[in-house]
Enzyme design. Structure first.
Site, PDB file in Angstrom:
ATOM      1  N   HIS A  19       7.588   7.242   1.444  1.00  0.00           N
ATOM      2  CA  HIS A  19       8.286   7.332   0.160  1.00  0.00           C
ATOM      3  C   HIS A  19       9.690   7.924   0.306  1.00  0.00           C
ATOM      4  O   HIS A  19      10.588   7.607  -0.480  1.00  0.00           O
ATOM      5  CB  HIS A  19       7.446   8.121  -0.841  1.00  0.00           C
ATOM      6  CG  HIS A  19       6.169   7.414  -1.199  1.00  0.00           C
ATOM      7  ND1 HIS A  19       4.997   8.069  -1.511  1.00  0.00           N
ATOM      8  CD2 HIS A  19       5.877   6.081  -1.258  1.00  0.00           C
ATOM      9  CE1 HIS A  19       4.050   7.170  -1.761  1.00  0.00           C
ATOM     10  NE2 HIS A  19       4.556   5.970  -1.610  1.00  0.00           N
ATOM     11  N   HIS A  42       1.178  -4.099  -2.403  1.00  0.00           N
ATOM     12  CA  HIS A  42      -0.048  -3.276  -2.399  1.00  0.00           C
ATOM     13  C   HIS A  42       0.285  -1.999  -3.169  1.00  0.00           C
ATOM     14  O   HIS A  42       0.629  -0.975  -2.574  1.00  0.00           O
ATOM     15  CB  HIS A  42      -0.467  -2.931  -0.972  1.00  0.00           C
ATOM     16  CG  HIS A  42      -0.867  -4.113  -0.142  1.00  0.00           C
ATOM     17  ND1 HIS A  42       0.009  -5.100   0.240  1.00  0.00           N
ATOM     18  CD2 HIS A  42      -2.080  -4.460   0.376  1.00  0.00           C
ATOM     19  CE1 HIS A  42      -0.635  -6.007   0.962  1.00  0.00           C
ATOM     20  NE2 HIS A  42      -1.900  -5.653   1.053  1.00  0.00           N
ATOM     21  N   GLU A 118      -1.885  -5.424  -7.129  1.00  0.00           N
ATOM     22  CA  GLU A 118      -2.958  -4.542  -6.662  1.00  0.00           C
ATOM     23  C   GLU A 118      -4.265  -5.323  -6.787  1.00  0.00           C
ATOM     24  O   GLU A 118      -4.610  -5.789  -7.862  1.00  0.00           O
ATOM     25  CB  GLU A 118      -2.979  -3.249  -7.499  1.00  0.00           C
ATOM     26  CG  GLU A 118      -4.196  -2.375  -7.303  1.00  0.00           C
ATOM     27  CD  GLU A 118      -4.467  -1.982  -5.845  1.00  0.00           C
ATOM     28  OE1 GLU A 118      -3.573  -1.505  -5.155  1.00  0.00           O
ATOM     29  OE2 GLU A 118      -5.627  -2.189  -5.399  1.00  0.00           O
ATOM     30  N   ASP A 143      -3.889 -10.767  -4.751  1.00  0.00           N
ATOM     31  CA  ASP A 143      -3.655 -10.515  -3.327  1.00  0.00           C
ATOM     32  C   ASP A 143      -2.149 -10.420  -3.063  1.00  0.00           C
ATOM     33  O   ASP A 143      -1.408 -11.366  -3.346  1.00  0.00           O
ATOM     34  CB  ASP A 143      -4.275 -11.665  -2.513  1.00  0.00           C
ATOM     35  CG  ASP A 143      -4.163 -11.431  -1.020  1.00  0.00           C
ATOM     36  OD1 ASP A 143      -5.141 -11.700  -0.312  1.00  0.00           O
ATOM     37  OD2 ASP A 143      -3.103 -10.987  -0.551  1.00  0.00           O
ATOM     38  N   GLY A 144      -1.723  -9.285  -2.507  1.00  0.00           N
ATOM     39  CA  GLY A 144      -0.294  -9.059  -2.286  1.00  0.00           C
ATOM     40  C   GLY A 144       0.312 -10.020  -1.279  1.00  0.00           C
ATOM     41  O   GLY A 144       1.504 -10.323  -1.334  1.00  0.00           O
ATOM     42  N   ASP A 164       2.633  -2.466   1.887  1.00  0.00           N
ATOM     43  CA  ASP A 164       1.989  -1.185   2.239  1.00  0.00           C
ATOM     44  C   ASP A 164       0.478  -1.430   2.277  1.00  0.00           C
ATOM     45  O   ASP A 164      -0.270  -0.936   1.429  1.00  0.00           O
ATOM     46  CB  ASP A 164       2.376  -0.140   1.171  1.00  0.00           C
ATOM     47  CG  ASP A 164       1.883   1.248   1.506  1.00  0.00           C
ATOM     48  OD1 ASP A 164       1.517   1.491   2.674  1.00  0.00           O
ATOM     49  OD2 ASP A 164       1.862   2.086   0.581  1.00  0.00           O
TER      50      ASP A 164
HETATM   51  C1  LIG Z   1      -1.850   2.229   0.994  1.00  0.00           C
HETATM   52  S1  LIG Z   1      -2.408   1.815  -0.601  1.00  0.00           S
HETATM   53  C2  LIG Z   1      -0.932   1.545  -1.502  1.00  0.00           C
HETATM   54  C3  LIG Z   1      -0.164   2.761  -1.850  1.00  0.00           C
HETATM   55  C4  LIG Z   1       1.094   2.509  -2.638  1.00  0.00           C
HETATM   56  N1  LIG Z   1       1.894   1.434  -2.069  1.00  0.00           N
HETATM   57  C5  LIG Z   1       1.935   3.743  -2.688  1.00  0.00           C
HETATM   58  O1  LIG Z   1       2.798   3.931  -1.808  1.00  0.00           O
HETATM   59  O2  LIG Z   1       1.765   4.555  -3.622  1.00  0.00           O
HETATM   60  C6  LIG Z   1      -2.983   0.159  -0.398  1.00  0.00           C
HETATM   61  C7  LIG Z   1      -3.468  -0.463  -1.686  1.00  0.00           C
HETATM   62  O3  LIG Z   1      -3.639  -1.869  -1.440  1.00  0.00           O
HETATM   63  C8  LIG Z   1      -4.764  -2.334  -2.167  1.00  0.00           C
HETATM   64  N2  LIG Z   1      -5.127  -3.596  -1.520  1.00  0.00           N
HETATM   65  C9  LIG Z   1      -5.959  -3.826  -0.479  1.00  0.00           C
HETATM   66  N3  LIG Z   1      -5.906  -5.130  -0.103  1.00  0.00           N
HETATM   67  C10 LIG Z   1      -4.996  -5.714  -0.915  1.00  0.00           C
HETATM   68  C11 LIG Z   1      -4.461  -7.033  -1.001  1.00  0.00           C
HETATM   69  N4  LIG Z   1      -4.860  -8.011  -0.175  1.00  0.00           N
HETATM   70  N5  LIG Z   1      -3.538  -7.291  -1.943  1.00  0.00           N
HETATM   71  C12 LIG Z   1      -3.120  -6.319  -2.802  1.00  0.00           C
HETATM   72  N6  LIG Z   1      -3.589  -5.056  -2.768  1.00  0.00           N
HETATM   73  C13 LIG Z   1      -4.507  -4.759  -1.831  1.00  0.00           C
HETATM   74  C14 LIG Z   1      -5.743  -1.202  -2.078  1.00  0.00           C
HETATM   75  O4  LIG Z   1      -6.675  -1.274  -3.144  1.00  0.00           O
HETATM   76  C15 LIG Z   1      -4.817   0.026  -2.164  1.00  0.00           C
HETATM   77  O5  LIG Z   1      -4.681   0.450  -3.492  1.00  0.00           O
END
Ligand SMILES: C[S@@+](CC[C@H](N)C(=O)[O-])C[C@H]1O[C@@H](n2cnc3c(N)ncnc32)[C@H](O)[C@@H]1O
Length: 280
Positions: A19, A42, A118, A143-144, A164
């Site tokens: 961050h 994500h 998300e 899906d991201g 992320d």
């Molecule tokens: C490391 S965390 C993200 C933290 C956020 N970017 C932050 O910095 O505050 C990863 C997130 O990705 C989500 N996630 C997992 N697979 C994913 C996908 N294929 N597409 C989107 N989100 C996904 C998880 O549920 C989780 O909330």
């Protein structure tokens, strides 16, 4: 099957590192008088209650943001990030940690745009609640990695894609490499930031080689570890790949990372890195 929940890890050493850099990237985008689009593939929950039982259970934030948020001697390059944290905790007690979407929201201008993805249904619903009245913000339970195909290039033709990933699936490094290639093909001038955990040195070298083989424009690699390379008990540190980094980041990042390392590395082990993965 989604097993990863960021609530356990919010505000830890990796979050502070990612961050702090993310804030620099967004501030650089906001310097120009033209709107930008921020795509967070994500996104997580957006904001984290550090009194939540999951945060209390791991207490990871105590070793991360807990060590830096009140420091009076932080370098200028960290100030905006710390201001955002302090604004969330005005009573002087650390109980809230802003995630990447919330940080982006604080740094966006009236015409900038956020696209947040998300995949976890519950976390996405929470994110929508946090951003209920937010302007210029689209939130997708999606899906991201697919979002890169759906939302790039943005109509603004300026912006940052932040990947992320959760690293809870096999071949996450492979998926990320393919996603970065796709993002570059669709939006060659866009900035891309990718967070990754530091794993065994051989795996890290393979990741770097695969990124170098896909024809990226200039790309900077930043790392911060608080344990040595042979550490296996838990994550030893993390890195960020920045494709099309803002001018000057290669000079600005080393002192910033060194300050963070001294603040976060209780045993003064590990270290920092800032190298051109693909030179200018
Ligand atoms: C490391 S965390 C993200 C933290 C956020 N970017 C932050 O910095 O505050 C990863 C997130 O990705 C989500 N996630 C997992 N697979 C994913 C996908 N294929 N597409 C989107 N989100 C996904 C998880 O549920 C989780 O909330």
């Amino acid at each position: 099957m989604l097993s990863y929940r960021h609530q356990f890890h919010a505000g830890n050493v990796s979050d502070v590192f990612k961050h702090a850099i993310l804030t620099r990237l967004l501030l650089a985008l906001a310097k120009k008088d033209k709107p930008f689009c921020y795509l967070d593939t994500h996104a997580g929950l957006g904001r984290y209650d550090l009194t939540h039982p999951w945060s209390q259970k791991t207490a990871e934030w105590r070793h991360g943001i807990g060590r830096v948020w009140a420091r009076a001697d932080a370098p200028a390059a960290l100030q905006r990030y710390l201001e955002i944290i302090r604004a969330e905790n005005p009573d002087g007690h650390l109980h809230c940690y802003p995630g990447s979407p919330w940080i982006a929201r604080q740094l966006m201008r009236p015409d900038d745009r956020l696209v947040l993805c998300e995949l976890n249904k519950d976390d996405c619903a929470a994110l929508k609640t946090v951003f209920a009245s937010a302007r210029h913000t689209a939130i997708h339970n999606q899906d991201g990695f697919q979002a890169i195909r759906g939302y790039l290039p943005p109509k603004e033709r300026r912006g940052l894609t932040f990947i992320d990933a959760a690293f809870d699936e096999a071949d996450e490094f492979g998926r990320i490499t393919r996603a970065v290639k796709e993002a570059c093909t669709r939006f060659a001038t866009g900035m891309i930031a990718v967070w990754y955990p530091l794993m065994a040195p051989a795996a890290m070298q393979a990741f770097a080689r695969s990124l170098q083989s896909i024809g990226l424009p200039k790309t900077l690699q930043l790392e911060l570890s608080v344990y040595p390379e042979d550490w296996t008990a838990h994550i030893r540190g993390s890195g960020m790949i920045v494709v099309n980094p803002p001018f000057g980041l290669d000079r600005e990042a080393p002192p910033l990372l060194d300050w963070l390392w001294r603040a976060l590395s209780a045993e003064q082990r590990g270290g920092t890195r800032c190298v051109w993965l693909v030179p200018e």
